[in-house]
Design a protein around this motif. Structure first.
Motif, PDB file in Angstrom:
ATOM      1  N   ALA A 180       0.873  -1.145  -0.057  1.00 14.04           N
ATOM      2  CA  ALA A 180      -0.031   0.010  -0.013  1.00 14.04           C
ATOM      3  C   ALA A 180       1.077   1.226  -0.068  1.00 14.04           C
ATOM      4  CB  ALA A 180      -0.923  -0.020   1.181  1.00 14.04           C
ATOM      5  N   ARG A 181       2.075   1.169   0.910  1.00 10.50           N
ATOM      6  CA  ARG A 181       2.810   2.333   0.864  1.00 10.50           C
ATOM      7  C   ARG A 181       3.573   2.660  -0.355  1.00 10.50           C
ATOM      8  NH1 ARG A 181       5.281   1.978   6.920  1.00 10.50           N
ATOM      9  NH2 ARG A 181       6.762   3.470   5.856  1.00 10.50           N
ATOM     10  N   TRP A 182       3.848   1.544  -1.237  1.00  9.09           N
ATOM     11  CA  TRP A 182       4.726   1.574  -2.585  1.00  9.09           C
ATOM     12  C   TRP A 182       3.733   2.336  -3.442  1.00  9.09           C
ATOM     13  CZ3 TRP A 182       4.108  -0.348  -7.225  1.00  9.09           C
ATOM     14  CH2 TRP A 182       4.930  -0.360  -8.274  1.00  9.09           C
ATOM     15  N   LEU A 183       2.439   1.751  -3.526  1.00 12.09           N
ATOM     16  CA  LEU A 183       1.265   2.347  -4.332  1.00 12.09           C
ATOM     17  C   LEU A 183       1.036   3.497  -4.241  1.00 12.09           C
ATOM     18  CD1 LEU A 183      -0.983  -0.947  -4.440  1.00 12.09           C
ATOM     19  CD2 LEU A 183       0.258   0.013  -6.404  1.00 12.09           C
ATOM     20  N   THR A 184       0.995   3.989  -3.004  1.00 11.25           N
ATOM     21  CA  THR A 184       0.469   5.326  -2.622  1.00 11.25           C
ATOM     22  C   THR A 184       1.819   6.226  -3.114  1.00 11.25           C
ATOM     23  OG1 THR A 184      -0.871   4.715  -0.856  1.00 11.25           O
ATOM     24  CG2 THR A 184      -0.007   6.993  -0.611  1.00 11.25           C
ATOM     25  N   LEU A 199      -0.058   0.766  10.372  1.00  6.98           N
ATOM     26  CA  LEU A 199       1.317   0.447   9.389  1.00  6.98           C
ATOM     27  C   LEU A 199       1.114   1.314   8.377  1.00  6.98           C
ATOM     28  CD1 LEU A 199       2.066  -3.327  10.105  1.00  6.98           C
ATOM     29  CD2 LEU A 199       2.808  -1.480  11.342  1.00  6.98           C
ATOM     30  N   THR A 200      -0.165   1.849   8.061  1.00  2.86           N
ATOM     31  CA  THR A 200      -0.030   2.593   6.842  1.00  2.86           C
ATOM     32  C   THR A 200      -0.151   4.034   7.005  1.00  2.86           C
ATOM     33  OG1 THR A 200      -2.304   1.929   6.459  1.00  2.86           O
ATOM     34  CG2 THR A 200      -0.645   0.658   5.163  1.00  2.86           C
ATOM     35  N   THR A 201      -0.889   4.366   8.207  1.00  4.90           N
ATOM     36  CA  THR A 201      -1.329   5.493   8.540  1.00  4.90           C
ATOM     37  C   THR A 201      -0.306   6.653   8.319  1.00  4.90           C
ATOM     38  OG1 THR A 201      -2.483   7.276   9.982  1.00  4.90           O
ATOM     39  CG2 THR A 201      -1.127   5.573  10.992  1.00  4.90           C
ATOM     40  N   THR A 202      -0.545   7.948   8.000  1.00  2.99           N
ATOM     41  CA  THR A 202       0.740   9.161   8.077  1.00  2.99           C
ATOM     42  C   THR A 202       0.061  10.170   8.961  1.00  2.99           C
ATOM     43  OG1 THR A 202      -0.453  10.075   6.106  1.00  2.99           O
ATOM     44  CG2 THR A 202       1.106   8.667   5.630  1.00  2.99           C
ATOM     45  N   ASP A 203      -0.730   9.657   9.627  1.00  2.00           N
ATOM     46  CA  ASP A 203      -1.367  10.821  10.385  1.00  2.00           C
ATOM     47  C   ASP A 203      -0.995  10.486  12.199  1.00  2.00           C
ATOM     48  OD1 ASP A 203      -3.645  11.690  12.910  1.00  2.00           O
ATOM     49  OD2 ASP A 203      -4.063  12.969  10.934  1.00  2.00           O
TER      50      ASP A 203
END
Length: 596
Positions: A118-122, A327-331
């Motif tokens: 998910a982080r790579w795709l984002t 593990l994906t949040t940026t907040d």
């Protein structure tokens, strides 16, 4: 391979039957030349050299173990069957800024794998949509209803992570709806899997990569290395592509939590992953470290015993997707909130587990002689803790253990944990193939399965027969293998610092065990949920704090609490950080009374 367990000179300290019913053996003899050669080659601590020799490490390879290099150990991703096709498809999706459905497992490996992709795709401008199935209402692996719901949200492709390799019906449905499907998995397979665009699994029958020890996050990472390479070949500058090295904390976490062998590439994943985790670049992981009140340098055992169980807690008794969101949040605020929720759920999980495990252990002990394999079921057990029940039974009785509870559809849902020498994943795969199990899968040490109620008796007979054929007295009661003999004074922070250089320890690279001979046990008491805490004093009066986990109602605990004479104590060493102060401590695993 050399044999490291000494039998020629008899039992270590003449212990033939300890409190745990085990014989003690020395892993490496005092006159073995290999530890000295390792020390000469690396300059490491002499006990570390002995530890490495006892794990079949040759002097020429010792430096690579002490400082594993990802650059040197990382193979070409295209060695994995279908990895090149998967990488190309992911590159297509990234360039198209597509909406990609990610379907993951509900454990740490699944959450970390989803977060990694998910982080790579984002970062590439694509839009990931994560779905983690509910353990109770959906069960393991892709299902048609969830896929239809994701398609209703407009996904252009589906990627399954840590699942999907045996999901023929669900993924055939997805392909029939006209979307691309990629499987990134590591579980054992009995066939070539569903017909999808790419199925990357080092444990598929036709894969010759030799990377079957990777967890799903490791497979995902290698596939993304290939995707970055594909994008560079299409003219994308290296500087604009996601820095995969900064995502290694997720790979290291999953590698430890999924208990895959800590050899070769996996060691590099964990060592480099810990470096990234210590920098706290993943907000969710940093928040969880803070919530768990971890102090001192982050170590591999924190991944396995502190952080991993908290991430798993959502999948066990709460919202299964919480770990992946963490593990994906940026907040930062969301990270702190999710970490707190998972910490609370983990405490609740521990309470549920404690009650169920006590019930299971009582049943086994009441039955008398322990059989070759333990199979227990109870419709009152929470489905989220049956894997933990199986794990505790395995630890207590050293038998392959299976625990089941009744699912909503009236079938028995189970989880298995095995011992070294019994491949429970292979057993489950065979029983699925024979039609004894409705479904199931896993690997050598752990598996999950579903048994139709009408086939319960047949299943019990089949699993007892399959395991009993391979169970030997040595597997059922293996010796306790000791790396070195120390005193309380020698079990110092200096030694722990040296041992940490050779970390990580875990599956296939066991944590070193030491014996403190003829030490007095003072101020022993029960603490927490059945743990026994004690202080050990050597002949010179030097002391060492120690604890035996979940030992209060065992012969080990009874000995620690009641002994009035010095005893031999076996265990591992760790660092204890408290209010800014550090000290050495021992985790006791066994004790024995000296021969008089």
């Amino acid at each position: 391979m050399r044999s490291f367990i000494s039998t020629e000179t008899g039992s270590l300290l003449n212990v033939t039957k300890s409190a745990g019913g085990r014989r003690w053996l020395r892993r490496v003899e005092a006159d073995d030349p290999v530890p000295g050669a390792i020390q000469d080659a690396t300059g490491c601590h002499p006990i570390v050299a002995k530890v490495l020799a006892g794990r079949d490490i040759e002097p020429a390879n010792a430096s690579a173990i002490l400082a594993p290099s990802l650059r040197l150990l990382m193979p070409d991703p295209s060695l994995l069957r279908d990895a090149e096709a998967a990488a190309g498809l992911l590159a297509d999706l990234a360039e198209a800024r597509a909406k990609v459905g990610l379907f993951g497992d509900y454990d740490v490996d699944g959450a970390a794998s989803c977060a990694l992709l998910a982080r790579w795709l984002t970062a590439m401008g694509a839009e990931p949509l994560i779905h983690i199935p509910d353990r109770i209402t959906e069960g393991y692996g892709p299902n048609i209803a969830a896929i239809d719901a994701m398609m209703g949200q407009g996904i252009d492709a589906l990627v399954t992570l840590d699942c999907g390799a045996t999901s023929h019906e669900a993924l055939s449905h997805a392909k029939g709806e006209g979307i691309s499907v990629v499987v990134l998995d590591h579980h054992q397979m009995s066939d070539l899997g569903p017909a999808v665009d790419a199925l990357v699994n080092p444990n598929r029958p036709d894969d010759t990569s030799g990377l079957g020890h990777l967890c799903a996050a490791g497979v995902t990472f290698m596939t993304l290395v290939g995707a970055n390479r594909a994008l560079r070949a299409r003219g994308h500058a290296k500087e604009v592509l996601p820095d995969l090295l900064q995502l290694l904390d997720l790979v290291g976490l999953a590698t430890v939590a999924d208990v895959v062998p800590l050899r070769g590439l996996n060691r590099a994943f964990v060592v480099q992953g810990l470096k990234v985790a210590r920098a706290r670049s993943t907000l969710g992981l940093a928040a969880l470290i803070e919530t768990a009140r971890l102090t001192g340098p982050l170590q591999a055992h924190h991944f396995g015993y502190i952080l991993g169980p908290r991430i798993n807690a959502g999948g066990r008794i709460g919202d299964a997707a919480m770990g992946a969101r963490l593990l994906t949040t940026t907040d930062q605020g969301e990270a702190a909130h999710l970490a707190g929720e998972l910490d609370t759920l983990n405490a609740q999980r521990q309470a549920i587990e404690t009650e169920a495990v006590a019930d299971a252990i009582e049943r086994v002990e009441r039955a008398g002689e322990v059989p070759p394999v333990l199979v227990l079921r109870d419709d009152s057990w929470h489905q989220g803790v049956i894997g933990l029940i199986a794990a505790r039974l395995k630890e207590r009785f050293h038998r392959p253990s299976l625990a089941f509870t009744l699912s909503a559809d009236g079938h028995w849902t189970g989880s298995a944990r095995s011992i070294a020498g019994i491949d429970i994943g292979a057993v489950v795969a065979a029983l699925v193939g024979e039609g004894v199990l409705a479904k199931g899968g896993g690997h050598a040490m752990a598996a999950g399965m579903t048994v139709e109620t009408a086939r319960w008796e047949r299943f019990c007979e089949a699993v007892v027969s399959a395991v009993g054929t391979h169970m030997t007295a040595e597997l059922a009661s293996p010796p306790l293998v000791i790396d070195a003999v120390l005193t309380a004074e020698g079990a110092s922070l200096e030694l722990i610092n040296a041992l940490e250089v050779a970390a990580p320890y875990g599956s296939d690279f066991p944590e070193p065990l030491f014996v403190l001979p003829s030490h007095r046990v003072v101020s022993s008491k029960i603490v927490g949920t059945g743990h026994v805490k004690a202080r050990l004093i050597d002949g010179s009066g030097k002391g060492l704090d120690a604890i035996a986990f979940r030992a209060a109602d065992t012969e080990l605990g009874e000995t620690l609490l009641k002994t009035t004479v010095p005893v031999h104590v076996a265990g591992s060493l760790s660092r204890n950080s408290w209010q800014g102060r550090e000290s050495a401590q021992m985790r006791i695993v066994d004790v024995a009374k000296p021969l008089m």
